[in-house]
Design a protein around this motif. Structure first.
Motif, PDB file in Angstrom:
ATOM      1  N   ALA A   1       0.847  -1.195   0.000  1.00  0.00           N
ATOM      2  CA  ALA A   1       0.000   0.000   0.000  1.00  0.00           C
ATOM      3  C   ALA A   1       0.873   1.231   0.000  1.00  0.00           C
ATOM      4  O   ALA A   1       1.902   1.277   0.703  1.00  0.00           O
ATOM      5  CB  ALA A   1      -0.930   0.005   1.216  1.00  0.00           C
ATOM      6  N   GLU A   2       0.482   2.255  -0.777  1.00  0.00           N
ATOM      7  CA  GLU A   2       1.195   3.523  -0.863  1.00  0.00           C
ATOM      8  C   GLU A   2       0.351   4.606  -0.194  1.00  0.00           C
ATOM      9  O   GLU A   2      -0.865   4.691  -0.433  1.00  0.00           O
ATOM     10  CB  GLU A   2       1.454   3.912  -2.318  1.00  0.00           C
ATOM     11  CG  GLU A   2       2.326   2.945  -3.073  1.00  0.00           C
ATOM     12  CD  GLU A   2       3.780   2.990  -2.623  1.00  0.00           C
ATOM     13  OE1 GLU A   2       4.158   4.022  -2.024  1.00  0.00           O
ATOM     14  OE2 GLU A   2       4.513   2.019  -2.858  1.00  0.00           O
ATOM     15  N   PHE A   3       0.998   5.424   0.637  1.00  0.00           N
ATOM     16  CA  PHE A   3       0.319   6.499   1.353  1.00  0.00           C
ATOM     17  C   PHE A   3       1.034   7.807   1.072  1.00  0.00           C
ATOM     18  O   PHE A   3       2.259   7.823   0.812  1.00  0.00           O
ATOM     19  CB  PHE A   3       0.299   6.233   2.861  1.00  0.00           C
ATOM     20  CG  PHE A   3      -0.452   4.994   3.244  1.00  0.00           C
ATOM     21  CD1 PHE A   3      -1.817   5.023   3.439  1.00  0.00           C
ATOM     22  CD2 PHE A   3       0.206   3.778   3.388  1.00  0.00           C
ATOM     23  CE1 PHE A   3      -2.506   3.880   3.793  1.00  0.00           C
ATOM     24  CE2 PHE A   3      -0.473   2.637   3.739  1.00  0.00           C
ATOM     25  CZ  PHE A   3      -1.840   2.690   3.938  1.00  0.00           C
ATOM     26  N   VAL A   4       0.262   8.898   1.125  1.00  0.00           N
ATOM     27  CA  VAL A   4       0.825  10.233   0.940  1.00  0.00           C
ATOM     28  C   VAL A   4       0.267  11.138   2.023  1.00  0.00           C
ATOM     29  O   VAL A   4      -0.888  11.005   2.436  1.00  0.00           O
ATOM     30  CB  VAL A   4       0.506  10.771  -0.472  1.00  0.00           C
ATOM     31  CG1 VAL A   4      -0.999  10.943  -0.666  1.00  0.00           C
ATOM     32  CG2 VAL A   4       1.209  12.096  -0.721  1.00  0.00           C
ATOM     33  N   ILE A   5       1.136  12.037   2.512  1.00  0.00           N
ATOM     34  CA  ILE A   5       0.741  13.013   3.534  1.00  0.00           C
ATOM     35  C   ILE A   5       0.770  14.383   2.869  1.00  0.00           C
ATOM     36  O   ILE A   5       1.834  14.826   2.376  1.00  0.00           O
ATOM     37  CB  ILE A   5       1.696  12.986   4.740  1.00  0.00           C
ATOM     38  CG1 ILE A   5       1.804  11.571   5.302  1.00  0.00           C
ATOM     39  CG2 ILE A   5       1.231  13.942   5.813  1.00  0.00           C
ATOM     40  CD1 ILE A   5       2.799  11.425   6.429  1.00  0.00           C
ATOM     41  N   VAL A   6      -0.390  15.044   2.834  1.00  0.00           N
ATOM     42  CA  VAL A   6      -0.495  16.387   2.246  1.00  0.00           C
ATOM     43  C   VAL A   6      -0.665  17.385   3.372  1.00  0.00           C
ATOM     44  O   VAL A   6      -1.171  17.061   4.456  1.00  0.00           O
ATOM     45  CB  VAL A   6      -1.670  16.462   1.256  1.00  0.00           C
ATOM     46  CG1 VAL A   6      -1.436  15.573   0.064  1.00  0.00           C
ATOM     47  CG2 VAL A   6      -2.989  16.079   1.939  1.00  0.00           C
ATOM     48  N   PHE A   7      -0.238  18.649   3.115  1.00  0.00           N
ATOM     49  CA  PHE A   7      -0.224  19.696   4.127  1.00  0.00           C
ATOM     50  C   PHE A   7      -0.955  20.914   3.595  1.00  0.00           C
ATOM     51  O   PHE A   7      -1.022  21.176   2.371  1.00  0.00           O
ATOM     52  CB  PHE A   7       1.224  20.070   4.488  1.00  0.00           C
ATOM     53  CG  PHE A   7       2.049  18.902   4.919  1.00  0.00           C
ATOM     54  CD1 PHE A   7       1.977  18.415   6.212  1.00  0.00           C
ATOM     55  CD2 PHE A   7       2.881  18.250   4.011  1.00  0.00           C
ATOM     56  CE1 PHE A   7       2.737  17.333   6.600  1.00  0.00           C
ATOM     57  CE2 PHE A   7       3.627  17.161   4.391  1.00  0.00           C
ATOM     58  CZ  PHE A   7       3.561  16.696   5.697  1.00  0.00           C
TER      59      PHE A   7
END
Length: 1613
Positions: free
Chosen positions: A747-753
């Motif tokens: 699984a690939e995750f991304v953290i956006v700000f």
């Protein structure tokens, strides 16, 4: 009584007391021995009586025939006989000891009898001493009376003072009481008023508390009513829930029946139906959470828009207030700045609003902006009202100094800002800029002055800034910050500077407060305050420019805004392999290292194609794939396997959101829907949760095809998916892995700000799912670290998810069957339960060979795969057993120790290295140690870390002289034993030291610390049973006798041992004094002296060169500056060359310096002042040898064994002295030199305190009867203070005087050596007392020469005087003739004189002077005029006409014939008759006609009786011939001693009875005597014999032999 007499008296008293005590002790011993003897005799009598009684009883019993009684009585008789024999032996031993003690007691009584005279003298001394004590007591009483009278007067005066003080105290007390009464009245008034105020305050508080309590009571009542109402609601809800559950059961039963009727799988269909219902519920809850989240987003957007508008209006208000009436002038100069600020403010506001609202919004977005405008309009008034408060907050300074007190001058920031806004100053900037450009042109053209100091040009930067860069970090817009910098003049001379300005783009934000310091010397500094007033939130960089005398320089300036710095601790989360049905959690940390916070949101990566999975062992073309939409995903929902705690929390949040007011919820919901519909980046997708069917155990090997909607989410996010991360903080994000289908998962995750400057961060998670009906929860059995030959056990748990019982079979590799075992080997596991297997691991030493590839010999790691066969289909489940196998050996190196020879008074140490070969820590301990062995550290116990080596000290101390051979056992914690064999030889030396370790106190340099110890000889018996005898191992015993010792001190050791050589008798001890005198090393002093001389020479050469340079400069004053600089450079170079040549050619050598030179003494004083202390250990060997040391040959005639050597250990700490001598280059010796007796000389020395403390000085007492006197003692010395001491010297004797004066402080002492010589005329004569001129023919002369040497340092006038020529001789002759008096009372030294009136003896020279150190020869002439054997005279050497320096007795004898006989006891008087007899003619003498009567000579022979080996008594007669030129016809002399038979009968033996003598020859006739058997001791033996001499005449001598017997114990007179 004088002090020598008193010392003699005390010594005599002590000796007599010791003798009396010894006699009493011996009497007591004798009395005890007698008592023991009497008791022993009584015991013998009693035993004899008992023996007789037993004999009679035995006879009776024999007659009676009683066998038992006979055996008993005979045993008793044997016992009594043995006791009687023992008592008799004991009686004999007591008798012998009593005899020895009696003999010793009698000897002591005889010794006491010898000292009776001394007893009487002691009584007289004691009487005299008592008289002296009485006189002293009278004087003391008189002094005490005077002191008592003075004390009474002092007491009276003290009482008067006390009365006056009491009166003063009473008056003061009265005044104090009056003041206290007045103050009390005032205090009462104030107290009443304050009490009234307190009562009022308490009443108000009581009213408040009552009101508060009433409010609380009402709240409780309302709560009670609400609880009652809620109970009814709860009851209805419970009834409704029960009804709904009942209906659900009915529907479930109907569904079961319908499925069974169709022939389907009931469990599967029901499970899928439940999962669909749960999914619908969760979707509904998720929608509600989305609505609440939309409301929060809309409210956040509104708050941010309001804050932006408020900030804009506050900035416009501050501009209007500050500008005032001068706004038109300021706008001309600052228009561009305001435009730039407005642009940046608009850009920042737009950037902040952009993520919240999209430009392509629909009509609903327009309504949203309208509502925002209304809210901002409502807030505008508040912003204007709060502008004053914001201004005050902005004007506050947030930066404070690093150290309090540095910023003494406060800066008026308002004043600075007004000056900045002043148009006059803005106008002057142009002028300053033009001036700066001119200066820069001048600098570029080279007009600035180059700074040249001492011929050196300053090429570096002239001013340094501290700090080097002005940095304002993490600022807030609207605040004010200050920084202080320090500029330091780093040039070679005086310099000055001024402020030029700052960078153009910083002038609107930076102001500088600078007071010009004027001219600054090198190394001086000034302060500058930099004020930063940020108006835009951007990073700025520039510099502050200055202009100095030597050129321009600048200080960089940097302003950094707040920003986010975000990072993840890892980018990949690897869950590993896990069985389906487990739940695994991992965390990842999101860290913000910046000063600005932001919001974050975690979501799956858009268009993630990697989040796919494949089932293991799938059929061809069967792949289960999950596709995700491109929109932002919802929060992942956990399935039924996740813990219910999360569900409960979600439910609580949902309930809480439902309790919001309806109207507010609807408005927020509408706003959220409008904003979310307008934003294209936040499109929401619908996530369909898959349902998982239960697999039947029979169909477990078949794969189930699932649709895309039914694929479960296995890697999901935890509770925290979004939130706020603050500055300098971190957030933990939880990732869950719930394996549902076997295969690999990614699984690939991304953290956006929210912050547009922060880039999204990505991370991925991977895991592997395994589906087996039987699994091992712990597939890796780690046995950790194991040792060989040790049993290790572990319990392995096997779990089953099947619904039927399965058969398990455990298999281990054949190679490891000897080392590993599983019990039981076969078992059955029940459905959905667990099964435990016992693992036994016993590694043998053959494991590396047996295991093969499963064992790595380098890393010692064992990896054994174990297989579990499940059921009949033999499905395998594998797990691995890990272990690190290590040895348990402890290695002792070396394995054998030989301590060698060791005395019983010392310990020998040997080092052993104990190594742990294991990779496990092991406890060890040496057990069963013998009493003569000690192991350190920690008494041989401890823990060894893996592969650690520990050095152990094996300390062996022999307790007796023998050969030792023993083993030491080291045990490990697993009870393994390791042996260490040891050998040694114990040595018992003949001597021993009372102390083997001497620890000196901290001793200052050139001071002395002394310690005493004893060398003892305790070897008094050779019997090894009663006494420990000295020997080497099992060698021969050292004989009893005197034993010698010698201490060998190393050469460089500052220790002195006195005496270093000596002999100790058996049972005695010798006192040894050890002195420690620390000094500085001679080589160090010499090197320091050479360095000081070189520095002095260099300084002198430099001074001379400077003088020459000054003269040259005076002559050439008209030369230009450049010529002067070049000449200085040349002079400096020449001086350096001169110094180098001086150092190379004229540098003194350290060996050439003398210890008494000034340079040596100055260097020694310097090093002593800077001494930091030292600590040294010395081991002094003491060699021991049997026998007495010969004074002439020393210890060469003795042989010593090195094994008997004793060792003395010395600990010597040295410290710097607190007080030193400051005068005479620091010499500690005060030498007065030669001083005449009776004269006084004064010397002063200066002492200095070089410590940091105030010192109180104390001085040792000089000899009160000595010649030295301390005149001016010093009591206190401040740090660094110097004071003089006065010492006088007045000798009263002719000798060298030396004393030590100790200047004592609290910690150290300074020893001053005071020396002086009292000079008295002194001579040394080659003849001591008697000068015997020998036999001379009468009327002939003989001369003799002796030498007189002047040993004093003065020239001595002398005169030689003979008593025969003394003017007082006539008076002396009127006394009683000397021959009438006894020989002891004769004092006259003048004997027979010549008849012609001339002196028999004459001397030459009689007067003169002897130079100091020279000698004078004197000639004595002996010229007798008649025959006599008693010529004598007294020669006196008189110095200075007063003092008799030496007395020589002159003796001689004259004969008429050239032969003589000497020896025996004289039978005539040494005084001649006054009648003159004419000598016979020579013709008659030649013819031998004259017959003279025979002369008698008495020979006394004393035989000593009582000695162990009798020695015959001996005596001698000397027969000689005189050397003369007369009597040429008869050159030889014959002598004959007749020995009649009577002599031999009486025991006399004569040796050399006949012989011939040449001229000048002398022979001895020896006579020995042993008393015959019939000799009576009380009747001396007297026998006569004739001695005949034949020369020019014949002479006969009658020899009387007298024999006496003398006892060996008789006291000698």
């Amino acid at each position: 009584m004088k002090s020598p007499d008193r010392i003699c008296m005390l010594a005599l008293q002590r000796n007599l007391k010791e003798l009396n005590d010894a006699a009493r002790e011996k009497e007591l011993v004798v009395q005890k021995a007698r008592d023991k003897l009497s008791t022993c005799q009584l015991q013998i009598k009693m035993l004899a009586k008992q023996l007789e009684r037993v004999d009679t009883e035995i006879e009776k019993e024999e007659e009676a025939g009683n066998v038992a009684a006979l055996s008993r009585l005979r045993a008793m008789r044997r016992r009594l006989c043995t006791e009687l024999e023992n008592e008799k032996d004991f009686e004999f031993q007591i008798f012998l000891t009593l005899k020895e003690n009696m003999l010793q007691m009698w000897q002591m009584e005889t010794e006491q009898g010898k000292y009776e005279i001394f007893h009487e003298q002691l009584k007289k001394y004691e009487e005299e001493l008592e008289m002296q004590y009485q006189e002293r007591a009278k004087v003391r009483i008189w002094k005490e009376k005077i002191a008592a009278l003075q004390a009474e007067e002092n007491q009276r005066s003290r009482e008067k003072k006390e009365e006056e003080a009491q009166k003063e105290y009473e008056e003061k007390h009265k005044k104090m009481l009056e003041d206290a009464e007045r103050n009390h009245k005032k205090a009462v008034c104030f107290l009443r008023k304050s009490m009234a105020r307190i009562h009022e305050k308490n009443a108000k508080e009581e009213v408040k508390t009552q009101e508060h309590m009433e409010g609380r009571i009402q709240a409780v009542l309302s709560l009670k009513t609400s609880i009652a109402s809620n109970r009814e609601k709860l009851r209805t809800l419970q009834v409704w829930n029960k009804a709904m559950a009942f209906e659900a059961k009915k529907q479930e039963m109907k569904m079961r029946e319908a499925i069974l009727a169709k022939g389907g799988n009931v469990a599967k269909e029901i499970f899928l139906h439940k999962r669909l219902l749960e999914h619908e519920k969760e979707k509904q809850a998720h929608r509600e959470r989305q609505k609440s989240r939309k409301i929060e987003i809309v409210s956040q957007i509104l708050r941010e828009n309001a804050s932006i508008r408020k900030r804009k209006k506050s900035q416009s208000c501050t501009k209007a207030i500050k500008g005032g009436g001068k706004l038109e002038d300021s706008l001309l100069w600052r228009m561009k700045t305001w435009q730039y600020i407005e642009k940046t403010c608009k850009r920042s506001a737009g950037a902040r609003a952009q993520p919240r609202c999209s430009p392509s919004a629909c009509s609903s977005a327009g309504e949203t902006t309208a509502s925002v405008g209304e809210i901002s309009g409502a807030i505008a008034h508040d912003v204007l009202c709060e502008s004053g408060e914001d201004k005050e907050e902005r004007d506050k300074t947030l930066v404070e100094p690093e150290f309090p007190g540095l910023w003494s001058q406060e800066c008026d920031l308002n004043k600075i800002s007004k000056e900045e806004m002043d148009p006059k100053q803005l106008a002057t900037r142009v002028e300053k800029k033009e001036i700066l450009e001119k200066k820069m042109e001048e600098f570029q053209s080279g007009i600035f002055h180059k700074q040249i100091v001492s011929g050196r040009e300053c090429n570096r930067r002239t001013f340094y800034s501290k700090p080097s860069c002005i940095h304002f970090k993490d600022f807030d817009v609207g605040q004010i910050y200050k920084k202080k910098i320090v500029l330091i003049n780093a040039s070679y001379g005086v310099n000055f500077f001024r402020l030029v300005g700052i960078s153009e783009w910083l002038k609107d934000f930076i102001s500088i407060h600078f007071d010009p310091p004027g001219k600054m010397s090198s190394g001086m500094s000034c302060e500058i305050v930099v004020t930063f007033k940020p108006m835009i939130n951007e990073t700025l960089e520039g510099e502050v420019m200055f202009m100095a005398q030597t050129g321009s320089f600048s200080v960089p300036l940097k302003c950094t805004a707040k920003r986010c710095i975000l990072a993840l601790d890892k980018e990949l989360i690897d869950f590993g392999s896990h069985v389906v049905g487990e739940t695994i959690s991992r965390t990842i940390n999101l860290t913000n290292s910046g000063a600005l916070g932001t919001r974050f949101k975690v979501q799956t990566s858009a268009g993630d194609s990697s989040k796919c999975r494949a089932t293991t062992k799938s059929s061809p073309g069967r792949m289960v794939i999950r596709h995700f939409s491109d929109c932002v995903p919802e929060k992942n929902v956990s399935n039924s396997l996740v813990t219910p705690v999360v569900e409960k929390k979600d439910q609580i949040c949902a309930d809480h959101s439902e309790e919001m007011p309806c109207s507010a919820a609807r408005e927020e919901q509408q706003r959220a829907e409008m904003s979310l519909s307008s934003s294209s980046t936040e499109r929401l997708g619908q996530d369909v949760l898959s349902s998982r069917a239960a697999l039947d155990t029979d169909n477990a090997h078949n794969l189930v095809e699932l649709s895309a909607e039914e694929t479960p989410v296995e890697i999901m996010l935890g509770k925290v998916t979004e939130g706020e991360i603050g500055p300098f903080s971190s957030v933990k994000l939880q990732i869950l892995f719930v394996p549902a289908i076997p295969g690999d998962v990614r699984a690939e995750f991304v953290i956006v700000f929210d912050n547009p400057d922060c880039k999204p961060l990505c991370f991925s998670a991977i895991g592997v799912s395994i589906d087996v009906p039987v699994w091992v929860p712990n597939p890796n059995i780690d046995l950790k670290i194991c040792m060989y030959d040790r049993l290790y056990q572990d319990c392995i748990v096997v779990r089953s998810r099947a619904k039927a019982t399965l058969r398990l079979k455990f298999e281990i590799r054949k190679e490891l069957s000897k080392h590993m075992e599983l019990l039981p080997k076969t078992g059955y596991i029940q459905a959905q339960s667990s099964f435990s297997v016992q693992l036994k691991f016993l590694p043998r030493h053959s494991l590396p060979e047996d295991a093969g590839s499963y064992f790595n010999e380098e890393t010692r790691i064992l990896e054994v795969p174990v297989t579990i066969l499940v059921g009949e289909k033999a499905k395998k489940v594998n797990f691995t057993v890990h272990a690190i196998v290590t040895t348990s050996d402890l290695e002792i190196s070396p394995a054998r120790i030989n301590f060698g020879y060791c005395t019983i008074y010392e310990a020998v140490q040997a080092n052993v290295k104990l190594t742990n070969k294991s990779i496990l820590p092991q406890e060890f301990g040496f057990v069963g140690l013998p009493e003569f062995v000690e192991i350190q550290p920690n008494d041989g116990l401890g823990i060894l870390l893996p592969l650690e080596s520990l050095t152990l000290d094996i300390i062996f101390k022999a307790n007796k002289a023998k050969e030792y051979s023993f083993e030491l056992t080291c045990k490990s914690e697993i009870n393994r034993q390791f042996k260490l064999s040891c050998r040694a030889v114990g040595v018992h030396p003949p001597l021993e030291l009372s102390h083997s370790l001497v620890q000196f106190a901290a001793t200052a340099l050139n001071s002395v610390s002394t310690a005493t110890l004893y060398v003892m000889n305790s070897h008094v018996s050779v019997n090894p049973v009663t006494h420990p005898v000295p020997r080497i191992g099992k060698g021969e015993v050292v004989p009893v006798g005197p034993t010698s010792f010698e201490f060998r001190v190393p050469e460089a050791c500052p220790v002195t041992i006195t005496p270093s050589v000596g002999t100790v008798l058996p049972g005695k001890k010798s006192l040894i004094e050890v002195s420690f005198r620390p000094t500085l090393p001679d080589q160090q002093i010499r090197e320091e002296a050479v360095r000081r001389l070189c520095r002095a020479a260099a300084a002198g050469a430099e001074i001379q060169k400077r003088k020459k340079d000054e003269k040259k400069e005076g002559k050439k004053s008209s030369i230009s500056m450049s010529r002067q600089q070049s000449s200085r450079q040349l002079v400096r170079d020449g001086g350096n060359k001169y110094l180098t040549s001086l150092n190379s050619s004229e540098q003194p050598r350290s060996e050439e310096l003398k210890p008494d030179s000034d340079a040596y003494m100055a260097a020694q004083a310097f090093l002593m002042r800077n001494f930091r202390g030292s600590f040294e250990k010395y081991i002094i060997p003491c060699f021991v040898a049997s026998g007495r040391i010969d004074e002439r040959k020393g210890s060469e005639n003795l042989s010593c064994s090195p094994y008997n050597t004793l060792y003395l250990e010395l600990h010597c700490p040295a410290v710097a002295p607190a007080v030193v001598v400051a005068s005479d280059n620091g010499k500690n010796t005060v030498n007065f030199g030669d001083v005449a007796v009776g004269h006084r000389m004064m010397k002063r020395i200066t002492i200095q305190n070089i410590s940091l403390e105030k010192l109180e000085l104390k001085f040792s007492v000089l000899n009160p009867n000595g010649p030295f006197l301390l005149v001016r003692p010093v009591e206190m010395l401040e740090p660094g203070e110097s004071k003089p001491l006065g010492i006088s010297f007045c000798p009263n004797e002719d000798k060298w005087f030396f004393e030590m004066l100790d200047v004592r402080t609290a910690k150290t002492s300074l020893t001053l050596s005071i020396a002086g010589c009292g000079v008295m005329p002194s001579i040394v004569c080659s003849v001591e007392e008697i000068l015997n001129m020998g036999y001379v023919i009468s009327r002939e002369k003989v001369t003799s020469t002796f030498k007189m040497q002047n040993t004093s340092t003065l020239t001595l006038p002398y005169s030689m005087q003979l008593d025969s020529l003394s003017s007082t001789r006539d008076k002396d002759q009127q006394r009683i003739p000397s021959f009438i008096m006894s020989s002891l009372q004769r004092t006259e030294l003048v004997g027979t004189q010549n008849y012609n009136g001339l002196s028999v003896f004459s001397i030459f020279p009689t007067e003169g002077e002897i130079v100091a150190g020279k000698s004078q020869d004197f000639t004595v002439t002996f010229s007798p005029d008649h025959e006599s054997l008693y010529y004598s005279d007294c020669l006196k050497v008189v110095l200075f006409g007063k003092e008799i320096a030496h007395v020589i007795r002159l003796k001689g004898a004259a004969r008429e014939h050239p032969m003589f006989v000497e020896g025996g006891v004289p039978l005539d008087v040494p005084i001649e008759s006054l009648a003159v007899t004419s000598p016979p003619s020579s013709q008659e003498a030649l013819n031998g006609e004259l017959q003279e009567p025979a002369k008698s000579i008495l020979l006394v022979l004393e035989y000593i009786e009582g000695e162990s080996s009798p020695v015959p008594a001996r005596a001698e007669l000397k027969v000689g011939s005189i050397q003369t030129a007369q009597f040429a016809s008869k050159k030889s002399v014959e002598f004959t001693l007749e020995s009649p038979p009577l002599l031999q009968q009486k025991g006399f033996t004569i040796e050399a009875a006949k012989g011939t003598l040449e001229r000048g020859q002398v022979k001895c006739i020896g006579v020995s005597w042993v008393p015959p058997a019939d000799f009576r001791p009380d009747d001396p033996l007297l026998v006569t014999a004739l001695l005949t001499l034949k020369g020019d005449i014949k002479e006969t001598y009658q020899i009387l032999f007298m024999g006496k017997v003398v006892s060996a114990y008789a006291p000698t007179k």
